[in-house]
Every structure is written in structure tokens, then in C-alpha cells.
Scaffold this motif. Structure first.
Motif, PDB file in Angstrom:
ATOM      1  N   CYS A 137      21.471 -66.828   4.215  1.00 17.58           N
ATOM      2  CA  CYS A 137      22.211 -66.926   2.955  1.00 17.58           C
ATOM      3  C   CYS A 137      22.681 -65.549   2.507  1.00 17.58           C
ATOM      4  CB  CYS A 137      21.331 -67.568   1.882  1.00 17.58           C
ATOM      5  SG  CYS A 137      22.173 -67.816   0.295  1.00 17.58           S
ATOM      6  N   LEU A 138      23.927 -65.514   2.045  1.00 19.47           N
ATOM      7  CA  LEU A 138      24.521 -64.299   1.493  1.00 19.47           C
ATOM      8  C   LEU A 138      25.107 -64.646   0.129  1.00 19.47           C
ATOM      9  CD1 LEU A 138      25.632 -61.367   1.642  1.00 19.47           C
ATOM     10  CD2 LEU A 138      27.609 -62.303   2.868  1.00 19.47           C
ATOM     11  N   ALA A 139      24.693 -63.921  -0.897  1.00 19.44           N
ATOM     12  CA  ALA A 139      25.211 -64.120  -2.254  1.00 19.44           C
ATOM     13  C   ALA A 139      25.930 -62.850  -2.690  1.00 19.44           C
ATOM     14  CB  ALA A 139      24.077 -64.445  -3.214  1.00 19.44           C
ATOM     15  N   ILE A 140      27.195 -62.994  -3.071  1.00 17.47           N
ATOM     16  CA  ILE A 140      28.023 -61.851  -3.448  1.00 17.47           C
ATOM     17  C   ILE A 140      28.624 -62.099  -4.830  1.00 17.47           C
ATOM     18  CG2 ILE A 140      30.019 -60.440  -2.833  1.00 17.47           C
ATOM     19  CD1 ILE A 140      29.724 -61.306   0.037  1.00 17.47           C
ATOM     20  N   HIS A 158      15.095 -67.523  -7.183  1.00 16.37           N
ATOM     21  CA  HIS A 158      13.936 -67.839  -6.347  1.00 16.37           C
ATOM     22  C   HIS A 158      14.141 -69.101  -5.513  1.00 16.37           C
ATOM     23  CE1 HIS A 158      13.247 -70.426  -9.860  1.00 16.37           C
ATOM     24  NE2 HIS A 158      12.561 -71.202  -9.046  1.00 16.37           N
ATOM     25  N   ASP A 159      15.203 -69.880  -5.804  1.00 15.80           N
ATOM     26  CA  ASP A 159      15.471 -71.085  -5.030  1.00 15.80           C
ATOM     27  C   ASP A 159      16.210 -70.794  -3.727  1.00 15.80           C
ATOM     28  OD1 ASP A 159      14.238 -72.917  -6.710  1.00 15.80           O
ATOM     29  OD2 ASP A 159      16.014 -73.188  -7.945  1.00 15.80           O
ATOM     30  N   LEU A 160      16.648 -69.565  -3.538  1.00 21.83           N
ATOM     31  CA  LEU A 160      17.343 -69.197  -2.307  1.00 21.83           C
ATOM     32  C   LEU A 160      16.329 -68.804  -1.232  1.00 21.83           C
ATOM     33  CD1 LEU A 160      20.260 -67.064  -3.789  1.00 21.83           C
ATOM     34  CD2 LEU A 160      20.371 -69.419  -2.943  1.00 21.83           C
ATOM     35  N   PRO A 161      16.711 -68.925   0.043  1.00 19.92           N
ATOM     36  CA  PRO A 161      15.789 -68.540   1.128  1.00 19.92           C
ATOM     37  C   PRO A 161      15.307 -67.097   0.968  1.00 19.92           C
ATOM     38  CG  PRO A 161      17.673 -69.719   2.006  1.00 19.92           C
ATOM     39  CD  PRO A 161      17.976 -69.469   0.557  1.00 19.92           C
ATOM     40  N   GLU A 162      14.122 -66.846   1.453  1.00 20.37           N
ATOM     41  CA  GLU A 162      13.514 -65.524   1.294  1.00 20.37           C
ATOM     42  C   GLU A 162      14.366 -64.424   1.915  1.00 20.37           C
ATOM     43  OE1 GLU A 162       9.248 -63.281   2.259  1.00 20.37           O
ATOM     44  OE2 GLU A 162       9.516 -65.416   2.707  1.00 20.37           O
ATOM     45  N   ASN A 163      15.097 -64.755   2.993  1.00 23.59           N
ATOM     46  CA  ASN A 163      15.895 -63.741   3.688  1.00 23.59           C
ATOM     47  C   ASN A 163      17.290 -63.560   3.099  1.00 23.59           C
ATOM     48  OD1 ASN A 163      17.119 -66.114   4.440  1.00 23.59           O
ATOM     49  ND2 ASN A 163      17.097 -65.718   6.645  1.00 23.59           N
ATOM     50  N   ILE A 211      30.527 -61.395   7.902  1.00 18.54           N
ATOM     51  CA  ILE A 211      30.492 -61.402   9.367  1.00 18.54           C
ATOM     52  C   ILE A 211      29.170 -60.829   9.888  1.00 18.54           C
ATOM     53  CG2 ILE A 211      33.000 -61.397   9.621  1.00 18.54           C
ATOM     54  CD1 ILE A 211      32.850 -58.443  10.276  1.00 18.54           C
ATOM     55  N   LYS A 212      28.488 -60.022   9.071  1.00 19.86           N
ATOM     56  CA  LYS A 212      27.152 -59.571   9.436  1.00 19.86           C
ATOM     57  C   LYS A 212      26.202 -60.766   9.419  1.00 19.86           C
ATOM     58  CE  LYS A 212      27.821 -55.076   7.198  1.00 19.86           C
ATOM     59  NZ  LYS A 212      27.358 -54.202   6.069  1.00 19.86           N
ATOM     60  N   LEU A 213      26.342 -61.604   8.398  1.00 22.65           N
ATOM     61  CA  LEU A 213      25.526 -62.816   8.302  1.00 22.65           C
ATOM     62  C   LEU A 213      25.758 -63.745   9.480  1.00 22.65           C
ATOM     63  CD1 LEU A 213      23.769 -64.640   6.203  1.00 22.65           C
ATOM     64  CD2 LEU A 213      25.955 -65.737   5.744  1.00 22.65           C
ATOM     65  N   MET A 214      27.018 -63.809   9.904  1.00 24.95           N
ATOM     66  CA  MET A 214      27.406 -64.742  10.974  1.00 24.95           C
ATOM     67  C   MET A 214      27.252 -64.129  12.365  1.00 24.95           C
ATOM     68  SD  MET A 214      30.827 -66.289   9.174  1.00 24.95           S
ATOM     69  CE  MET A 214      30.759 -67.088   7.577  1.00 24.95           C
ATOM     70  N   HIS A 215      26.815 -62.884  12.421  1.00 24.56           N
ATOM     71  CA  HIS A 215      26.609 -62.188  13.693  1.00 24.56           C
ATOM     72  C   HIS A 215      27.900 -62.108  14.515  1.00 24.56           C
ATOM     73  CE1 HIS A 215      22.370 -62.344  12.762  1.00 24.56           C
ATOM     74  NE2 HIS A 215      22.435 -63.664  12.647  1.00 24.56           N
ATOM     75  N   ILE A 216      29.006 -61.879  13.804  1.00 17.23           N
ATOM     76  CA  ILE A 216      30.299 -61.686  14.475  1.00 17.23           C
ATOM     77  C   ILE A 216      30.479 -60.189  14.736  1.00 17.23           C
ATOM     78  CG2 ILE A 216      32.797 -61.967  14.262  1.00 17.23           C
ATOM     79  CD1 ILE A 216      31.340 -64.605  14.470  1.00 17.23           C
ATOM     80  N   ALA A 217      30.861 -59.834  15.941  1.00 18.00           N
ATOM     81  CA  ALA A 217      31.090 -58.440  16.260  1.00 18.00           C
ATOM     82  C   ALA A 217      32.257 -57.909  15.439  1.00 18.00           C
ATOM     83  CB  ALA A 217      31.384 -58.272  17.756  1.00 18.00           C
ATOM     84  N   ASN A 218      32.067 -56.788  14.780  1.00 16.23           N
ATOM     85  CA  ASN A 218      33.111 -56.231  13.916  1.00 16.23           C
ATOM     86  C   ASN A 218      34.027 -55.303  14.719  1.00 16.23           C
ATOM     87  OD1 ASN A 218      34.652 -55.306  11.841  1.00 16.23           O
ATOM     88  ND2 ASN A 218      32.959 -54.552  10.591  1.00 16.23           N
TER      89      ASN A 218
END
Length: 218
Positions: A137-140, A158-163, A211-218
């Protein structure tokens, strides 16, 4: 939507744009197995997010920009289902949304965690308990966002995943994730803070983090 959004609805050498009855698709002109289904903000014309989707697609992410009934994602929370089930070449699906769209994307993620790899929240928070899922999860949100309820954001954090990764875009606001200006057609966001960066910069930073979250090469 503004003229920038209208321009982003045209195909380019890098991205093929296709308008369907229930969504606008942004297909990278290269093979990919990663997709993003995006729910628009409440009362915002969905194609106002075309520039953001173009940026994602240029990075190799297949994007489904969903058209919601009455421009409210609450009326079709499960809109992602049909695209996940029928787009066979995409095996890694993420869902995201802006504002109300983000909250409804989180609701879908809560109900269908096995369909997804992760969740992207833009100026949004989840009222669903996602702590027992394996979702990334990424929150911006923007530092000048005067629309998102920050009290609720902290209440439900606190309802979001720990990571969960939280990114605050310095100088960004609420409306610049889309291209519709401070005041959408219903005047619901005219109290937003004034951004000190351009919409393009805010959207670019959003994509770079995602894209960092999605592991896409930048």
C-alpha cells in the motif's frame, strides 16, 4: 477536465489510448504484466485523470481509468472485476483512486484482496481494515491539501497494512492529482489549498513513488 486532460486522451508513440463504454484504457506500447485500475474522485469527470494515466503507461503500466455512474465511485465499487477477469495478459493488478475514489478502491481491496497486489491512495484514506491482507500500500497526499479530512486520515491510519508507505508531496494539493483545476463543475473543491508546484510535477512524483511499489524498473 481541462485542456491538458483532453490532450492526454490521444494516443502517442509510447501509449495507445482506447475509449470504451465504461473506461478509458492506456496501453503501453511494450509488453507488460502490471496493471492499475483507477477510481476517480467524487464528482470529478473521470477523464480528468488522463495525464496521470499517461504518465503511468509511459512507465510500462497498463491503466484502466474507470467511468463511474454520476462520477461517484460509491455506485460501482466492483467495477474492477470485469477488467481483472478479462484482461488475460495482466497478472499483477493494483487498484487505486483519488479522494472518494481511493476510499472505494480500498473497499474493493478489502473485499477482493486475492485479486490484487496492492493499493494506491491519493488524497484518500481507507475505512476498511486491511491489516490482515498481504497487499502493498502507498498513500500519497499533498502538503497543501485542504480537502482531505486529516483527522480521519490519522484516525484510520492503523487500518492500513503495516508495510504501508506514506508520501507527502511538498507543495502539492488535493486537486492536482487530476487535471480539473481547483473548482470542479460542482464547485466542491474550491476550498483546496493553493499548490506551489505544477500539476505535472505532482503527478510525476506520484508515478515515481508508485512504480517503486509496483517494482517497475525506472
Amino acid at each position: 477536465m481541462d485542456s491538458t486532460a483532453k490532450s492526454a486522451l490521444h494516443s502517442t508513440a509510447a501509449v495507445i489510448v482506447k475509449e470504451e463504454r465504461s473506461a478509458t484504457l492506456f496501453q503501453p506500447n511494450k509488453r507488460t504484466n502490471t496493471g492499475l485500475i483507477f477510481y476517480p474522485g467524487g464528482k470529478v469527470e473521470y477523464q480528468a485523470y488522463a495525464p496521470l494515466m499517461q504518465d503511468f503507461a509511459k512507465k510500462g503500466i497498463y491503466c484502466v481509468l474507470v467511468k463511474m455512474p454520476l462520477n461517484l465511485a460509491v455506485f460501482d465499487v466492483n467495477a474492477a472485476d470485469s477488467y481483472i477477469q478479462t484482461t488475460k495478459n495482466i497478472s499483477n493488478w493494483y487498484i487505486g483512486g483519488h479522494s472518494l475514489g481511493g476510499a472505494m478502491a480500498a473497499k474493493y481491496a478489502d473485499q477482493h484482496p486475492k485479486n490484487l497486489k496492492g493499493l494506491l491512495l491519493l488524497g484518500a484514506y481507507s475505512t476498511q481494515d486491511l491489516t490482515d491482507t498481504n497487499l502493498s500500500c502507498l498513500a500519497i497526499y499533498g502538503s497543501h491539501d485542504h480537502i482531505m479530512n486529516h483527522g480521519h486520515w490519522h484516525k484510520y491510519r492503523h487500518d492500513l497494512p503495516e508495510n504501508t508507505v506514506v508520501k507527502i508531496i511538498k507543495g502539492g494539493n488535493h486537486s492536482q492529482f487530476g487535471s480539473y483545476g481547483l473548482q470542479n463543475k460542482d464547485g466542491l473543491q474550491n476550498k483546496d489549498g493553493k499548490a506551489t508546484i505544477s500539476p505535472a510535477k505532482q503527478q510525476h512524483e506520484t508515478v515515481e513513488e508508485a512504480i517503486k511499489l509496483m517494482h517497475i524498473a525506472n
